[in-house]
Write a protein that holds these residues in place. Sequence first.
Motif, PDB file in Angstrom:
ATOM      1  N   VAL A 180      -6.488 -55.387 -14.928  1.00  0.00           N
ATOM      2  CA  VAL A 180      -7.064 -56.476 -15.334  1.00  0.00           C
ATOM      3  C   VAL A 180      -8.336 -55.595 -16.238  1.00  0.00           C
ATOM      4  N   ILE A 181      -8.605 -56.357 -17.485  1.00  0.00           N
ATOM      5  CA  ILE A 181      -9.901 -55.791 -18.292  1.00  0.00           C
ATOM      6  C   ILE A 181     -10.793 -56.937 -18.437  1.00  0.00           C
ATOM      7  N   GLU A 182     -12.030 -56.768 -17.648  1.00  0.00           N
ATOM      8  CA  GLU A 182     -12.889 -57.799 -17.526  1.00  0.00           C
ATOM      9  C   GLU A 182     -14.078 -57.852 -18.391  1.00  0.00           C
ATOM     10  N   THR A 183     -14.077 -56.682 -19.233  1.00  0.00           N
ATOM     11  CA  THR A 183     -15.633 -56.328 -19.980  1.00  0.00           C
ATOM     12  C   THR A 183     -16.068 -57.499 -20.528  1.00  0.00           C
ATOM     13  N   LEU A 184     -15.508 -58.485 -21.148  1.00  0.00           N
ATOM     14  CA  LEU A 184     -15.877 -59.498 -21.788  1.00  0.00           C
ATOM     15  C   LEU A 184     -16.319 -60.712 -20.708  1.00  0.00           C
ATOM     16  N   VAL A 185     -15.506 -61.017 -20.027  1.00  0.00           N
ATOM     17  CA  VAL A 185     -15.366 -61.966 -18.992  1.00  0.00           C
ATOM     18  C   VAL A 185     -16.532 -61.838 -17.957  1.00  0.00           C
ATOM     19  N   ASP A 186     -17.125 -60.758 -17.696  1.00  0.00           N
ATOM     20  CA  ASP A 186     -17.888 -60.403 -16.584  1.00  0.00           C
ATOM     21  C   ASP A 186     -19.386 -61.005 -17.188  1.00  0.00           C
ATOM     22  N   PHE A 187     -19.762 -61.047 -18.495  1.00  0.00           N
ATOM     23  CA  PHE A 187     -20.936 -61.641 -19.018  1.00  0.00           C
ATOM     24  C   PHE A 187     -20.883 -63.241 -18.855  1.00  0.00           C
ATOM     25  N   PHE A 188     -19.777 -63.867 -18.593  1.00  0.00           N
ATOM     26  CA  PHE A 188     -19.877 -65.324 -18.448  1.00  0.00           C
ATOM     27  C   PHE A 188     -20.541 -65.679 -17.151  1.00  0.00           C
ATOM     28  N   PRO A 189     -20.667 -66.798 -17.000  1.00  0.00           N
ATOM     29  CA  PRO A 189     -21.403 -67.596 -15.668  1.00  0.00           C
ATOM     30  C   PRO A 189     -19.882 -67.724 -14.844  1.00  0.00           C
ATOM     31  N   LYS A 190     -20.199 -68.009 -13.597  1.00  0.00           N
ATOM     32  CA  LYS A 190     -19.126 -68.082 -12.739  1.00  0.00           C
ATOM     33  C   LYS A 190     -18.130 -69.252 -12.870  1.00  0.00           C
ATOM     34  N   LYS A 191     -18.829 -70.431 -13.445  1.00  0.00           N
ATOM     35  CA  LYS A 191     -17.851 -71.461 -13.878  1.00  0.00           C
ATOM     36  C   LYS A 191     -17.115 -71.163 -14.973  1.00  0.00           C
ATOM     37  N   VAL A 192     -17.558 -70.330 -15.937  1.00  0.00           N
ATOM     38  CA  VAL A 192     -16.714 -69.947 -17.031  1.00  0.00           C
ATOM     39  C   VAL A 192     -15.722 -69.048 -16.629  1.00  0.00           C
ATOM     40  N   LYS A 193     -15.958 -68.169 -15.954  1.00  0.00           N
ATOM     41  CA  LYS A 193     -14.889 -67.184 -15.487  1.00  0.00           C
ATOM     42  C   LYS A 193     -13.897 -67.834 -14.743  1.00  0.00           C
ATOM     43  N   ALA A 194     -14.095 -69.011 -14.108  1.00  0.00           N
ATOM     44  CA  ALA A 194     -13.000 -69.650 -13.313  1.00  0.00           C
ATOM     45  C   ALA A 194     -12.340 -70.445 -14.422  1.00  0.00           C
ATOM     46  N   VAL A 195     -12.815 -70.967 -15.387  1.00  0.00           N
ATOM     47  CA  VAL A 195     -12.072 -71.735 -16.377  1.00  0.00           C
ATOM     48  C   VAL A 195     -11.112 -70.831 -16.997  1.00  0.00           C
ATOM     49  N   VAL A 196     -11.730 -69.447 -17.654  1.00  0.00           N
ATOM     50  CA  VAL A 196     -10.789 -68.437 -18.001  1.00  0.00           C
ATOM     51  C   VAL A 196      -9.867 -67.992 -17.028  1.00  0.00           C
ATOM     52  N   GLY A 197     -10.128 -67.832 -15.822  1.00  0.00           N
ATOM     53  CA  GLY A 197      -8.985 -67.452 -14.913  1.00  0.00           C
ATOM     54  C   GLY A 197      -7.919 -68.531 -14.900  1.00  0.00           C
ATOM     55  N   LEU A 198      -8.322 -69.696 -14.743  1.00  0.00           N
ATOM     56  CA  LEU A 198      -7.312 -70.898 -14.705  1.00  0.00           C
ATOM     57  C   LEU A 198      -6.552 -70.776 -15.947  1.00  0.00           C
ATOM     58  N   ILE A 199      -6.983 -70.591 -17.031  1.00  0.00           N
ATOM     59  CA  ILE A 199      -6.201 -70.648 -18.390  1.00  0.00           C
ATOM     60  C   ILE A 199      -5.413 -69.713 -18.359  1.00  0.00           C
ATOM     61  N   VAL A 200      -5.668 -68.229 -18.047  1.00  0.00           N
ATOM     62  CA  VAL A 200      -4.886 -67.077 -18.042  1.00  0.00           C
ATOM     63  C   VAL A 200      -3.669 -67.293 -16.981  1.00  0.00           C
ATOM     64  N   ARG A 201      -3.967 -68.061 -15.719  1.00  0.00           N
ATOM     65  CA  ARG A 201      -2.877 -68.097 -14.822  1.00  0.00           C
ATOM     66  C   ARG A 201      -1.883 -69.485 -15.291  1.00  0.00           C
ATOM     67  N   ILE A 202      -2.552 -70.265 -15.947  1.00  0.00           N
ATOM     68  CA  ILE A 202      -1.492 -71.385 -16.503  1.00  0.00           C
ATOM     69  C   ILE A 202      -0.516 -70.548 -17.739  1.00  0.00           C
ATOM     70  N   LEU A 203      -1.185 -69.710 -18.377  1.00  0.00           N
ATOM     71  CA  LEU A 203      -0.362 -69.122 -19.463  1.00  0.00           C
ATOM     72  C   LEU A 203       0.648 -68.190 -18.885  1.00  0.00           C
ATOM     73  N   THR A 204       0.042 -67.477 -17.544  1.00  0.00           N
ATOM     74  CA  THR A 204       1.143 -66.699 -16.925  1.00  0.00           C
ATOM     75  C   THR A 204       2.298 -67.382 -16.298  1.00  0.00           C
ATOM     76  N   ILE A 205       1.983 -68.750 -15.934  1.00  0.00           N
ATOM     77  CA  ILE A 205       3.072 -69.480 -15.312  1.00  0.00           C
ATOM     78  C   ILE A 205       4.111 -70.021 -16.199  1.00  0.00           C
ATOM     79  N   ALA A 206       3.622 -70.276 -17.359  1.00  0.00           N
ATOM     80  CA  ALA A 206       4.306 -70.659 -18.895  1.00  0.00           C
ATOM     81  C   ALA A 206       5.429 -69.625 -19.030  1.00  0.00           C
ATOM     82  N   LEU A 207       4.672 -68.386 -19.196  1.00  0.00           N
ATOM     83  CA  LEU A 207       5.527 -66.975 -19.733  1.00  0.00           C
ATOM     84  C   LEU A 207       6.540 -66.871 -18.648  1.00  0.00           C
ATOM     85  N   MET A 208       6.231 -66.853 -17.350  1.00  0.00           N
ATOM     86  CA  MET A 208       7.024 -66.658 -16.338  1.00  0.00           C
ATOM     87  C   MET A 208       8.154 -67.670 -16.214  1.00  0.00           C
TER      88      MET A 208
END
Length: 121
Positions: free
Chosen positions: A23-51
């Motif tokens: 995982v490369i978290e450099t940019l996401v580490d600067f975000f607030p927790k809620k934004v990190k959670a939203v980004v995490g959700l988007i990434v996981r939804i894209l993962t599910i779609a690709l898989m």
Amino acid sequence: KLAFTWVVFLGAALVSAKREHIVIETLVDFFPKKVKAVVGLIVRILTIALMGVIAVVGTQYIFGAIRETSAAMEISMAWWALPIPISALLIIWYTLVDIKDLVLPALMGRQNGPNTQTPQM
């Protein structure tokens, strides 16, 4: 080579289960927790779609390769492709578990439990 194919694909599913993918978290580490959670959700939804796409295409390939046999081992070529949809479905499962255990609690502002991690990209 057949065993290697199985090890690689099932290994990817195991790494997903243990949440140990690179995982490369450099940019996401600067975000607030809620934004990190939203980004995490988007990434996981894209993962599910690709898989999901990989599982469907892998399954189609298996059905196309059932009657083909390998020259050296004389077994169905479907055995070579079988770990592809299996691992994709396992990764989908583990990603859904991540959403339930990590992302949803973070989105709702609850603390993660002792055995969970912060949602990551």
